[in-house]
Design an enzyme around this catalytic site. Structure first.
Site, PDB file in Angstrom:
ATOM      1  N   HIS A 216       7.616   5.016  15.271  1.00 22.56           N
ATOM      2  CA  HIS A 216       7.107   4.806  16.623  1.00 22.56           C
ATOM      3  C   HIS A 216       6.431   6.060  17.156  1.00 22.56           C
ATOM      4  O   HIS A 216       5.397   5.985  17.825  1.00 22.56           O
ATOM      5  CB  HIS A 216       8.255   4.421  17.566  1.00 22.56           C
ATOM      6  CG  HIS A 216       8.772   3.042  17.337  1.00 22.56           C
ATOM      7  ND1 HIS A 216       9.934   2.588  17.909  1.00 22.56           N
ATOM      8  CD2 HIS A 216       8.296   2.010  16.619  1.00 22.56           C
ATOM      9  CE1 HIS A 216      10.142   1.335  17.541  1.00 22.56           C
ATOM     10  NE2 HIS A 216       9.168   0.967  16.752  1.00 22.56           N
ATOM     11  N   ARG A 323       2.032  -6.319   9.491  1.00 18.88           N
ATOM     12  CA  ARG A 323       3.303  -6.218   8.774  1.00 18.88           C
ATOM     13  C   ARG A 323       4.407  -6.864   9.619  1.00 18.88           C
ATOM     14  O   ARG A 323       5.042  -6.211  10.441  1.00 18.88           O
ATOM     15  CB  ARG A 323       3.621  -4.754   8.483  1.00 18.88           C
ATOM     16  CG  ARG A 323       2.575  -4.054   7.613  1.00 18.88           C
ATOM     17  CD  ARG A 323       2.960  -2.607   7.368  1.00 18.88           C
ATOM     18  NE  ARG A 323       2.054  -1.922   6.475  1.00 18.88           N
ATOM     19  CZ  ARG A 323       1.055  -1.128   6.859  1.00 18.88           C
ATOM     20  NH1 ARG A 323       0.827  -0.944   8.158  1.00 18.88           N
ATOM     21  NH2 ARG A 323       0.289  -0.529   5.974  1.00 18.88           N
ATOM     22  N   ARG A 360       1.020 -10.838   6.947  1.00 20.89           N
ATOM     23  CA  ARG A 360       1.780 -10.763   5.703  1.00 20.89           C
ATOM     24  C   ARG A 360       3.195 -11.224   5.996  1.00 20.89           C
ATOM     25  O   ARG A 360       3.846 -10.708   6.906  1.00 20.89           O
ATOM     26  CB  ARG A 360       1.801  -9.322   5.161  1.00 20.89           C
ATOM     27  CG  ARG A 360       2.525  -9.225   3.811  1.00 20.89           C
ATOM     28  CD  ARG A 360       2.437  -7.821   3.230  1.00 20.89           C
ATOM     29  NE  ARG A 360       3.203  -6.862   4.004  1.00 20.89           N
ATOM     30  CZ  ARG A 360       3.215  -5.546   3.767  1.00 20.89           C
ATOM     31  NH1 ARG A 360       2.470  -5.048   2.791  1.00 20.89           N
ATOM     32  NH2 ARG A 360       3.940  -4.733   4.506  1.00 20.89           N
ATOM     33  N   GLU A 457      -0.652  -5.950  -6.194  1.00 23.68           N
ATOM     34  CA  GLU A 457       0.020  -4.645  -6.217  1.00 23.68           C
ATOM     35  C   GLU A 457       0.852  -4.464  -7.478  1.00 23.68           C
ATOM     36  O   GLU A 457       1.536  -3.455  -7.630  1.00 23.68           O
ATOM     37  CB  GLU A 457       0.880  -4.472  -4.963  1.00 23.68           C
ATOM     38  CG  GLU A 457       1.747  -5.657  -4.619  1.00 23.68           C
ATOM     39  CD  GLU A 457       2.317  -5.581  -3.208  1.00 23.68           C
ATOM     40  OE1 GLU A 457       2.341  -4.484  -2.616  1.00 23.68           O
ATOM     41  OE2 GLU A 457       2.751  -6.631  -2.698  1.00 23.68           O
ATOM     42  N   ASN A 480      -1.158   1.221  -2.680  1.00 26.67           N
ATOM     43  CA  ASN A 480       0.017   2.104  -2.624  1.00 26.67           C
ATOM     44  C   ASN A 480       0.991   1.762  -3.748  1.00 26.67           C
ATOM     45  O   ASN A 480       1.394   2.621  -4.538  1.00 26.67           O
ATOM     46  CB  ASN A 480       0.717   1.976  -1.267  1.00 26.67           C
ATOM     47  CG  ASN A 480      -0.178   2.375  -0.112  1.00 26.67           C
ATOM     48  OD1 ASN A 480      -1.278   2.869  -0.309  1.00 26.67           O
ATOM     49  ND2 ASN A 480       0.301   2.158   1.096  1.00 26.67           N
ATOM     50  N   ASP A 481       1.386   0.486  -3.808  1.00 30.14           N
ATOM     51  CA  ASP A 481       2.312   0.063  -4.864  1.00 30.14           C
ATOM     52  C   ASP A 481       1.617  -0.028  -6.215  1.00 30.14           C
ATOM     53  O   ASP A 481       2.190   0.326  -7.244  1.00 30.14           O
ATOM     54  CB  ASP A 481       2.952  -1.283  -4.516  1.00 30.14           C
ATOM     55  CG  ASP A 481       4.210  -1.116  -3.680  1.00 30.14           C
ATOM     56  OD1 ASP A 481       4.874  -0.076  -3.820  1.00 30.14           O
ATOM     57  OD2 ASP A 481       4.517  -2.018  -2.887  1.00 30.14           O
ATOM     58  N   ARG A 491       6.057   6.858  -5.085  1.00 35.68           N
ATOM     59  CA  ARG A 491       5.216   7.471  -4.062  1.00 35.68           C
ATOM     60  C   ARG A 491       6.014   8.130  -2.943  1.00 35.68           C
ATOM     61  O   ARG A 491       5.454   8.878  -2.143  1.00 35.68           O
ATOM     62  CB  ARG A 491       4.243   6.444  -3.488  1.00 35.68           C
ATOM     63  CG  ARG A 491       4.883   5.204  -2.866  1.00 35.68           C
ATOM     64  CD  ARG A 491       3.796   4.162  -2.563  1.00 35.68           C
ATOM     65  NE  ARG A 491       4.312   2.862  -2.205  1.00 35.68           N
ATOM     66  CZ  ARG A 491       4.490   2.447  -0.955  1.00 35.68           C
ATOM     67  NH1 ARG A 491       4.207   3.243   0.036  1.00 35.68           N
ATOM     68  NH2 ARG A 491       4.945   1.232  -0.717  1.00 35.68           N
ATOM     69  N   CYS A 528      -6.146  -2.972   1.290  1.00 34.18           N
ATOM     70  CA  CYS A 528      -5.393  -2.583   2.489  1.00 34.18           C
ATOM     71  C   CYS A 528      -4.500  -1.370   2.269  1.00 34.18           C
ATOM     72  O   CYS A 528      -3.730  -0.997   3.142  1.00 34.18           O
ATOM     73  CB  CYS A 528      -4.550  -3.752   2.993  1.00 34.18           C
ATOM     74  SG  CYS A 528      -3.282  -4.306   1.822  1.00 34.18           S
TER      75      CYS A 528
END
Length: 614
Positions: A216, A323, A360, A457, A480-481, A491, A528
């Site tokens: 946040h 998300r 998603r 991914e 990323n994955d 990562r 993304c």
């Protein structure tokens, strides 16, 4: 973390890193973390320590219990006044829908699971209210922290803020909001409320020991335009109030006791960055189109409703990744009703239309807490993503119904995470058809067929992309994955962070394979992952033929700047070069040279660029 070659700021004898025991020195030295809000700040440190109260249990006489309950009630009422003030300030600075984080904290104050539990604890244990608040809220915080990841500790931070706020008022304490103006706040951690209040004091930036890009506080810092670096581990041990530091939120770096030469270089760098931001504002209404007329859609990755005002500010054409698991993680409960989800999704869709919103479905597991799961030895290769939802239809059905209902208010797409088999897509579509049929039977007006896409991914899916393209309505590549699976590099592990190479030729070859397979089947392909925020990657991604790039809104003007400075044909040649390169280092060298010539100043802010006055 890796020190870039040729960076004059880092050229020093035995540079100390933010690891191990802190040693103070009057010499210049560099601390590194994660840049979560871009910008450059130069100023004195304000070392901020949140009030830490030692709470001890005090036994009450029976006749004291009613008075203690009243004392607790007064503290909660004062905490409500605090948060209402913060909500007003946030709305004033960021717009009507920007204060949802604090409104959620406001609801927590009266939530029966907390408020009622504290009252019962006081009555049954006959103990002081501050002890009851600590015990009850600590219990819920531990549930969020049980996964042992930084991500979950960030989610628990909201509860910590509520806990400390109530205890401060029980003890008639006050929040230390009188931060020295024109200073850089250094702290172990902050809350989003802290950032909002401190921004009113004119802070220049903040550097934190803990936190991550999805916290946040990071989101608020980006929204308020406050440069921020997090996950520095021990920055609070290396500085004192009054120390002069440079905070580089672009690179994720803090320079302590900078030399005169470094100060001059960074002041030039700061001026250039401010000019770049002003120029980027002129790009917001313009299309992301190459010099030879190739269009790329720029969409936003979002987690929180309060980020929605950023879409218009930075020129997003829709949401490429929403998300939804944040609803699950913030509550720490699987019991999120269909109506609760529908209200959230509807508000998002209405705010984004006519642009598309890509929801998603819950991406749980991996580094995200699963209260109903056993601890796994390797959660990234375990029960996560679509595997969880297909095994737990009681989670899937309400969400699918809520998304379909929200789709009546604007265009939506559904994105499936961690797909590894064609059967998973087919099973999901069966659930989707069942949900649509039941909603129509109940009289709901659904807006046609909702497109279903899959995240690419997992390397096996990229290798079989032609088969999956026949089953999906669109692809979204999660680099990323994908990168960590291709390179066998966690990562989130600092020990192997230097091996994580998002421009590795093998990764790019799989992206290329997925794009070509999607286009053969006539479906759009989006990317993304964080690769979309890497300036070096943009010309390659355009050359590979990505239809959409989706990133945090603040990065979109910079992406557009590069796209509008290039020809598609140049991107094709760079992509071919990258996939045939022997190493990522060779790719970076070629791309840096290209950016120097084409991207209107972007290369100046990359890691390899020495911040000199030239």
């Amino acid at each position: 973390m890796h020190r870039p070659e040729g960076d004059t700021v880092s050229e020093m004898a035995a540079p100390r890193r933010n690891e191990g025991v802190a040693q103070r020195s009057d010499e210049e030295y560099v601390l590194e973390g994660i840049g979560v809000s871009p910008g450059i700040a130069i100023g004195p440190v304000y070392l901020y320590a949140r009030d830490a109260y030692e709470v001890e249990k005090r036994r009450l006489a029976e006749e004291e219990v009613a008075e203690e309950l009243e004392r607790f009630e007064r503290a909660v009422a004062r905490a409500e006044r605090d948060l209402n003030k913060i909500i007003l300030v946030t709305r004033e600075k960021l717009g009507e829908h920007s204060a949802d984080i604090f409104e959620a904290q406001l609801l927590m104050l009266r939530d029966e699971a907390l408020y009622g539990a504290v009252r019962r604890f006081i009555e049954e244990k006959r103990c002081n209210a501050d002890y009851a608040v600590k015990v009850v809220i600590d219990k819920y915080r531990r549930q969020l922290e049980a996964g042992g990841t930084e991500y979950l500790r960030e989610r628990a931070n909201d509860l910590l803020d509520v806990q400390e706020r109530i205890i401060r008022h029980l003890r008639r304490g006050k929040l230390l909001s009188a931060i020295d103006p024109a200073s850089i706040v250094v702290a172990e951690n902050l809350t989003a409320a802290d950032v909002v209040l401190f921004s009113r004091r004119g802070i220049l930036g903040c550097a934190l020991d803990y936190g991550g890009p999805t916290s946040h506080v990071s989101i608020m810092a980006r929204a308020l335009g406050v440069p921020a670096v997090v996950s520095m581990h021990s920055v609070t041990e290396h500085v004192r109030t009054g120390d002069l530091i440079i905070l580089d939120g672009i690179r994720g770096r803090v320079i302590v006791n900078p030399s005169g030469e470094t100060l001059e270089a960074y002041r030039t760098r700061q001026e250039r960055y401010q000019r770049l931001l002003q120029e980027d504002k002129q790009l917001v209404p313009l299309p992301a189109e190459t010099l030879d007329g190739h269009r790329v859609a720029l969409l936003a990755n979002l987690e929180f409703y309060e980020e929605l005002p950023l879409l218009q500010e930075y020129g997003a054409e829709g949401i490429g990744l929403f998300r939804t698991e944040i609803l699950f993680l913030v509550r720490g409960s699987v019991e999120i009703s269909e109506d609760t989800q529908y209200e959230v999704y509807r508000k998002v869709v209405e705010a984004v239309r006519p642009g598309v919103t890509t929801f998603r479905v819950f991406d749980l597991g991996g580094d995200k807490l699963l209260p109903m799961a056993h601890r796994e030895h390797n959660p990234f290769l375990g029960w996560r993503g679509i595997r969880v939802l297909l095994d737990r239809p009681e989670l899937l059905r309400p969400q699918v119904r809520a998304i379909l209902r929200a789709g009546a208010h604007g265009p939506v797409r559904i994105l499936l995470p961690m797909v590894t088999a064609l059967s998973e897509v087919r099973r999901f579509r069966a659930h989707l058809r069942e949900a649509a049929d039941s909603l129509r039977a109940e009289g709901h007006d659904l807006d046609g067929e909702v497109p279903v896409g899959i995240m690419i991914e997992v390397p096996s899916v990229a290798m079989q992309a032609d088969l999956f393209a026949a089953e999906a309505d669109f692809f979204s590549i999660g680099t990323n994955d994908l990168t960590q699976y291709v390179l066998a590099v966690d990562r989130g592990n600092d020990l192997v962070a230097g091996l994580y190479a998002d421009l590795h030729p093998a990764v790019l070859m799989l992206v290329d394979r997925a794009v070509k397979a999607g286009h053969r089947q006539g479906i759009p392909v989006s990317l993304c992952g964080e690769l979309a925020t890497n300036p070096r990657a943009i010309p390659i991604l355009v050359g590979l033929g990505l239809d959409e790039l989706s990133a945090s809104p603040v990065y979109l003007p910079g992406i557009k700047r590069i796209i509008r400075a290039m020809k598609r044909s140049e991107g094709v040649a760079l992509a071919r070069m990258a996939m045939n390169a022997a190493s990522e280092e060779a790719i970076r060298e070629n791309l840096d040279h290209w950016l120097d010539e084409h991207a209107c100043g972007t290369a100046y802010f990359l890691d390899r660029a020495a911040p000199s006055g030239s």
